[in-house]
Design an enzyme around this catalytic site. Structure first.
Site, PDB file in Angstrom:
ATOM      1  CB  SER A 261      -0.912  -0.062   1.137  1.00  0.00           C
ATOM      2  OG  SER A 261      -0.168   0.599   2.392  1.00  0.00           O
ATOM      3  CE  LYS A 262       0.388   8.560  -1.296  1.00  0.00           C
ATOM      4  NZ  LYS A 262       0.982   8.914  -0.213  1.00  0.00           N
ATOM      5  NE  ARG A 263      -1.221   3.579   7.100  1.00  0.00           N
ATOM      6  CZ  ARG A 263      -2.079   2.773   7.691  1.00  0.00           C
ATOM      7  NH1 ARG A 263      -3.268   2.435   7.557  1.00  0.00           N
ATOM      8  NH2 ARG A 263      -1.544   2.326   8.771  1.00  0.00           N
ATOM      9  CG  ASP A 266       3.351   7.684   2.323  1.00  0.00           C
ATOM     10  OD1 ASP A 266       4.069   7.826   1.171  1.00  0.00           O
ATOM     11  OD2 ASP A 266       2.193   8.186   2.201  1.00  0.00           O
TER      12      ASP A 266
END
Ligand code: GLU
Length: 518
Positions: A261-263, A266
């Site tokens: 996921s993008k998380r 990040d």
């Protein structure tokens, strides 16, 4: 007769392209090129609610950067267009009618409220063979009423009439024979009168057929739709030209379980999008591989090996190598962990393989951002001296400071600050300074200073000859102390190389400053 290989990449323009989508496109590209086939770029924008402006341009730009080329499609031309689904309404209408006329689909008037009421009434309600006769549709209503409602402009959908109790086989190149019983499928909506557009399923099948697609290579998340797609091909009578399927393994989180996921990106410090993306609604910015300093060849090579490997130990491959070696049947079924540290490794390898001059403009820009004016020659020289060094970084997983190889241009700052900025103060508590600036250091440096001051030729060779002679004669070990003078810390390249870069005047000036201030 073997069919001509034609594949397609068919994103929905709902935002920036996820890195998993990039891998899907890459595998399609490798497969198409290997077989001398065509690669089509289709935009699947039938869900107007999810349309995001700028997404289509973004996707095209991303592939251009990565070197993944299309033969036809949106912005590429071709004789099977239009390639944007929102421009193909009339085509879909014709095929919806064909299914209705053949009794393979039916018209349903159930409103969202009615459907919700039903869901509340019946646990696990599904619109299918077991329930369709309880609903408001053309199977349960007199034909005149259906016609009247349509004439009055009532909103309706067209649903696919799925016959229950049949094993549907999906022949998947990666997963083999995937069997699903049709009883678990619902009568999928194929068309919505409200916006006069088909749903994904119908448009996807009609277009794959009309665009003569031979292989559908896509992410695992589409596998559940595949049995429905097989049934649709059959309902249209297109079994003979049905594409072969290959559902690629998921990209998984670097650690732990679940989808990338993008998380994750990040938190751990890697992009999940090819290019920087600015959300048009919120202005929020997401990292991109390009802007984060990755080389396109490195990204492509890294992605290619997430779910496939050539079966030998070769990791570094050019696009041509990959085109030659790629094999869909050797793709794994199991998800591929997104090893972003390996991504750094690939970037470093590709960076080291290229001439320094190529990185000079980006390096000059990095320096300028840090208030330093440098020429491209200087930047290239520093790049050469420092490209195999390490830097410290904070590991997103443990929060600990770790070391890794320089892998990006951005890593060079503050690694290289001292090339351009002389020490203005010394940290006496610094371990390296403490250890290497002791009794007698200033006197030694004064001697070295005077030897260097006597040189007309300040090249590495000339310095080396003079200093080596002094070292041999006196037994002194001046290197780290000299480093304190020129750098102020325990970092940097070979001392002669550094001094040659700084030049005689600056070298002597830094030495004098240290002698006077330490
Ligand atoms: N429009 C779908 C997507 O966004 C395409 C799926 C397929 O390749 O069939 O990925």
């Amino acid at each position: 007769m073997e069919r001509k290989v034609r594949v397609r990449f068919a994103p929905s323009p709902t935002g920036p392209l996820h890195i998993g989508g990039v891998r899907t496109a890459l595998y399609n590209y490798l497969f198409a090129r290997q077989h001398g086939g065509d690669m089509v770029f289709r935009i699947e924008d039938t869900d107007s609610n999810r349309f995001v402006p700028g997404a289509e341009t973004y996707i095209i730009e991303a592939f251009k950067w990565l070197g993944i080329e299309f033969d036809e499609g949106v912005s590429f031309g071709g004789d099977k267009g239009p390639y944007r689904q929102s421009e193909r309404r009339d085509i879909y209408k014709k095929y919806v009618k064909q299914l209705l006329d053949a009794g393979k689909a039916y018209i349903a008037f159930d409103t969202p409220e009615e459907l919700n009421a039903k869901r509340e009434q019946v646990a696990n309600f599904q619109y299918d063979a077991s329930t369709r006769l309880e609903m408001r549709n053309s199977l349960t209503m007199p034909a005149e009423e259906v016609e009247r409602l349509i004439a009055e402009g009532a909103v309706y959908t067209v649903r696919f009439k799925i016959e229950p109790g049949e094993d549907v086989h999906v022949d998947d190149i990666i997963r083999g024979d995937v069997v699903i019983n049709s009883s678990i499928l619902d009568d999928k909506v194929l068309y919505k009168s409200a916006d006069e557009l088909p749903t994904y399923h119908l448009a996807n099948i009609v277009d794959d057929h009309l665009m003569e697609i031979s292989h559908v290579i896509r992410g695992e998340e589409w596998l559940p739709s595949a049995p429905l797609h097989v049934l649709l091909y059959r309902a249209f009578g297109w079994e003979d030209t049905m594409p072969r399927f290959a559902h690629l393994p998921l990209l998984l989180k670097p650690t732990g379980n679940g989808k990338l996921s993008k998380r994750d990106g990040d938190k751990l410090g890697f992009p999940v999008f090819p290019l920087l993306w600015t959300d048009p609604a919120t202005g929020a910015i997401s990292h991109g591989y390009r802007e984060d300093g990755y080389l396109p060849e490195a990204v492509v090579n890294f992605l290619a090996l997430l779910g496939w490997n050539p079966g030998d130990d070769q990791e570094l491959m050019t696009m041509d190598d990959m085109i030659r070696k790629f094999d869909l049947s050797k793709c794994s079924k199991a998800g591929a962990k997104f090893d972003y540290v390996k991504g750094w490794w690939f970037n470093r390898e590709y960076m080291l393989a290229r001439p320094a001059a190529e990185f000079a403009p980006a390096f000059v820009k990095l320096l300028a951002e840090n208030g330093v004016t440098a020429t491209e020659e200087q930047a290239a020289a520093v790049f050469e001296m420092m490209k195999t060094k390490n830097i410290e970084y904070i590991d997103g997983q443990s929060g600990q400071t770790k070391k890794r190889n320089v892998s990006f241009i951005a890593d060079f700052w503050p690694l290289c600050d001292f090339f351009f900025q002389a020490p203005t103060a010394f940290d006496r508590e610094d371990k390296f300074v403490k250890k290497n600036w002791k009794e007698g250091a200033a006197a030694d440096m004064q001697e070295l200073h005077d030897i260097l001051a006597g040189l007309d030729d300040f090249s590495v060779e000339s310095q080396k000859a003079a200093v080596d002679a002094w070292v041999a004669e006196t037994g002194k070990k001046p290197w780290n102390t000299w480093r304190v003078c020129l750098v102020g810390q325990g970092k940097g390249p070979d001392m002669h190389e550094l001094a040659a870069f700084l030049g005689k005047e600056e070298t002597l000036r830094r030495m004098e400053f240290a002698i006077n201030n330490l």
